[in-house]
Scaffold this active site. Structure first.
Site, mmCIF file in Angstrom:
data_model
loop_
_atom_site.group_PDB
_atom_site.id
_atom_site.type_symbol
_atom_site.label_atom_id
_atom_site.label_comp_id
_atom_site.label_asym_id
_atom_site.label_seq_id
_atom_site.Cartn_x
_atom_site.Cartn_y
_atom_site.Cartn_z
ATOM 1 C CG ASP A 13 37.487 45.593 38.551
ATOM 2 O OD1 ASP A 13 36.548 44.869 37.948
ATOM 3 O OD2 ASP A 13 38.027 45.189 39.389
HETATM 4 C C1 BGC Z 1 35.852 42.394 40.549
HETATM 5 C C2 BGC Z 1 36.602 41.728 39.277
HETATM 6 C C3 BGC Z 1 35.570 40.918 38.607
HETATM 7 C C4 BGC Z 1 34.514 42.001 38.066
HETATM 8 C C5 BGC Z 1 33.346 41.315 37.179
HETATM 9 C C6 BGC Z 1 34.802 43.373 39.967
HETATM 10 O O1 BGC Z 1 34.148 43.818 41.320
HETATM 11 O O2 BGC Z 1 36.725 43.321 41.063
HETATM 12 O O3 BGC Z 1 37.670 40.964 39.935
HETATM 13 O O4 BGC Z 1 36.130 40.287 37.523
HETATM 14 O O5 BGC Z 1 33.999 42.656 39.144
HETATM 15 O O6 BGC Z 1 32.581 40.626 38.094
#
Ligand code: BGC
Length: 761
Positions: free
Chosen positions: A287
């Site tokens: 993530d």
């Molecule tokens: C989220 C993810 C997301 C990523 C990219 C993160 O803060 O937890 O679900 O895919 O950001 O935007």
């Protein structure tokens, strides 16, 4: 897959000179081109193609596949060259014809974070995944996924950061609207089918956030503590089923810790469970901002995403240094790069590159509407619904029903073009707690106003006002914003019936502090219900909420966050053009006192303090299983939902052996066509009572029609996870199973004998 390794075939450093660009390679096909680039032979398996390509790659070229930046201007960072503009970017390789990875959020549609692709770049917002789970309809999940995949391709995006499969363990979770409810079977099937849909369009999907990212509050520092058996039987099982059904190219690991170790550097989770036990062949991406050390690489993380957000770009120079020092093996680098390439081959990224093209928004909005129509849940109906078109005077109240339907907030929010909504300018709201995600917490209403849809049915001749400054058209449907309960009550008193729209904003980045409806909306409902006995409440929430007024209103409709055509879908349900068939994918507690953790762990503690969430309290007994185990009665059970017709279940037959197969007659005993969700539950196992959804099927029945439905249980749902034996164990003996309209009402029961058995993890 055991023994998965590209190392044997890798001839590191065998560079083949070739000037072709990725698109040209794909179009020229198999012959000629494949002599220079044998991996372009689409007849070969993805494993073989990845191995051939790895053999042609230098060490540095492999490492280049293992990290990448955000793909939007953010603080001091600019849009990486060549990136389409989205959440993340992994540069391609022109020498070898490897396409770049353009990665975009999420399950609900293709996002345009910070309007990086310009204010005109539109996408179709699907309803909340929680609504999707409420459809209990895998086929409609697939269709939504295929739609998202199609739009992603049309924007040049080839990785969709979708597939939220975390279990809903707390009805205050800020991200529950992105997940598919509390039950591992339902969540696994719905997320898995959505992933399969996305990938059917030639776009890789993730499944996320692995694992136990079930609380948003302090998500970066929270430690989710759980025993192995409980984890395998709950959240991990949801992921396992989603991966089996959807075969996602990538798994995104979570921000939180699991049993004291960050999820993105958790050997037990990534290496042992995912890669060894489940034989997962794709790659693990982090993530954004979830990588804390280079150790993560050896512990199973393959790719560092959104690398500027981490303390260091660990997977570039430090990784190379680690290999030079001998602390990291070349083989592991080849393995990680091979996983990325294999998923790219398996999903057609080399053969059919994403090409920009026009989108059929009307057709796609129809898919969003179909989901909404099947996932709206009728919670209460004292005979007032469906509404007659001849209704005289209706007071519509509250929740910006004149503007649209709310969307959940955070990285999944489909932003453009609604930021420019003339009716309701977008506001960035700092959320509770740490407020760290204020950037994403945009209050957006998708412009499908329930008010207009209701008016169109009562006063079809009245056209909506051309601008927000024009006087409202004369109509038998009045509107009151609901800011002042007394004013709304006055409108309601003058009408034959009142429809109160209420909403709860919820967002990635933090949980809602409690289960109450915000903005004084409880008082609004009370005032309206006191003024008009024919009051209907339409909830638009990302979670169950307290409903102190439930006994005072005639009907309650759960509309969730209903997407591109939500207002139309809600109106069609209210007027009976659609017979509601949504069923709750989450148990609806009366209030927080009924939960395993009445207070949110860590609430009120300073930011950065590590908070421990003890998931061993409920273990794998999440949601309805907790309520059944503790003999607590929620307001509504998992699986509950009313219809404008009625169904009976009869003639249950069960067969045992290695698993349970049950057949039952379902009859539509009412006067309208409608859809029932047949639900098979375990009620008792040899050790005592146990409540688990074993299988389900949605059936569409004409009035008076009877259909025999046969359901077979996934044996893991009848088993216990045996940590010592490292696998699933079914005890031989008598099991009681039953059919009922929800998890708390299982009247039709039979006992069946199962033979003892084991199964690999
Ligand atoms: C989220 C993810 C997301 C990523 C990219 C993160 O803060 O937890 O679900 O895919 O950001 O935007």
């Amino acid at each position: 897959m055991k023994g998965w390794s590209f190392a044997v075939l890798a001839l590191a450093g065998t560079a083949m000179a070739c000037s072709l660009v990725p698109g040209a390679v794909a179009q020229e096909g198999v012959h000629g081109v494949t002599q220079a680039r044998p991996w372009m032979d689409a007849r070969l398996s993805p494993d073989r193609r990845a191995a051939l390509l790895l053999a042609a790659m230098t060490f540095d070229e492999k490492v280049a596949l293992l990290h990448g930046p955000m793909a939007m201007p953010f603080g001091p960072f600019t849009l990486p060259e060549g990136a389409v503009g989205s959440a993340g970017y992994i540069p391609g390789n022109a020498r070898l014809g490897i396409p770049a990875l353009n990665e975009s959020d999420a399950s609900l549609g293709v996002t345009n974070p910070m309007l990086v692709r310009g204010g005109q770049d539109m996408a179709t917002p699907l309803p909340a995944s929680l609504l999707l789970a409420a459809t209990f309809n895998p086929e409609i999940a697939f269709r939504g996924g295929a739609m998202v995949g199609d739009e992603a391709r049309a924007k040049g995006i080839n990785v969709q950061l979708a597939g939220g499969a975390n279990l809903l363990r707390d009805p205050r979770g800020g991200r529950n609207f992105e997940y598919a409810g509390e039950d591992p079977l339902l969540a696994g099937i719905i997320a898995g089918e959505a992933i399969r849909g996305i990938q059917s369009a030639g776009v890789i999907s993730t499944v996320k956030h692995f694992s136990l990212n079930d609380q948003e509050h302090k998500r970066m520092t929270v430690d989710a503590v759980i025993g192995e058996a409980a984890h395998r039987e709950s959240d991990l099982l949801a992921f396992q089923i989603a991966i089996e059904r959807g075969d996602p190219g990538s798994v995104m690991c979570a921000y939180n810790m699991v049993n004291g170790v960050y999820a993105c550097e958790n050997d037990q989770l990534l290496n042992r469970t995912l890669k060894q036990d489940w034989g997962y062949k794709g790659w693990v991406m982090s993530d954004w901002g979830a990588v804390h050390s280079l150790d993560a690489f050896v512990r199973g993380l393959d790719q560092q995403s959104g690398e500027q957000l981490d303390p260091q770009v660990f997977f570039d120079k430090p990784l190379k240094q680690g290999v030079a020092d001998g602390t990291i093996s070349q083989a592991r680098v080849t393995d990680a790069a091979g996983r990325v390439l294999r998923a790219m081959f398996a999903n057609g990224l080399f053969d059919k590159p994403a090409v920009r093209q026009d989108i059929d928004f009307a057709a796609h909005a129809a898919i969003a509407q179909a989901q909404a129509e099947e996932g709206i849940v009728l919670l209460k109906n004292d005979g007032i619904l469906p509404l007659a078109r001849g209704a005289k005077r209706i007071a519509v109240i509250g929740a910006h029903a004149e503007a649209g339907v709310p969307s959940g907030m955070g990285s999944s929010q489909v932003t453009a073009p609604y930021r420019e909504s003339p009716l309701l300018p977008v506001r960035a709201v700092p959320m509770g707690g740490e407020g760290q995600m204020a950037m994403w917490a945009n209050v957006i209403f998708h412009p499908s106003p329930p008010l207009a849809a209701i008016r169109a049915r009562i006063d079809p001749a009245v056209t909506p006002a051309a601008s927000p400054f024009a006087p409202p058209p004369p109509s038998r449907v009045t509107f009151s914003p609901g800011n002042y309960p007394a004013a709304a009550a006055q409108e309601a008193a003058a009408a034959d019936l009142a429809i109160v729209f209420v909403y709860q904003p919820s967002s990635e980045g933090d949980d809602v502090p409690d289960m109450s409806l915000p903005f004084g909306q409880d008082a609004l409902i009370e005032a309206v219900a006191a003024a008009n006995p024919n009051t209907i409440v339409v909830l638009q929430t990302g979670n169950p909420v307290r409903m102190p007024w439930a006994g005072k209103v005639k009907a309650i409709v759960q509309g969730w966050y209903s997407g591109a055509r939500g207002g139309e879908a809600i109106a069609r349900v209210l007027f009976g053009e659609v017979n509601p068939s949504g069923r709750l994918p989450v148990t609806w507690p009366v209030d927080e006192s009924q939960l395993p953790r009445p207070a949110i762990p860590g609430w009120g503690q300073p930011a950065d303090t590590t908070t421990r969430i003890d998931y061993n309290i409920e273990g794998s007994d999440v949601g309805y299983r907790w309520f059944a185990r503790e003999n607590r009665t929620p307001r509504y059970w998992f699986g509950y939902g009313l219809s404008y017709t009625s169904f009976t279940h009869a003639n249950l037959n069960v067969a045992g052996g290695k698993t349970v197969t049950a057949s039952v007659d379902v009859t539509n005993t009412g006067k309208l066509a409608g859809k029932d969700v047949v639900q098979l539950y375990l009620t008792t196992r040899p050790g005592g009572p146990a409540r688990r959804l074993l299988a389900f099927q949605k059936v569409d029945l004409a009035p008076g029609e009877t259909r025999r439905v046969t359901l077979t249980a996934d044996p893991r749902l009848l088993a216990e996870f045996d940590g010592k034996a490292h696998g699933w164990r079914i005890d031989g003996g008598n099991y009681e199973v039953g059919i009922g309209p929800d998890a708390g009402d299982i009247a039709l029961r039979k006992t069946v004998r199962l033979s003892a058995g084991t199964r690999r993890p």
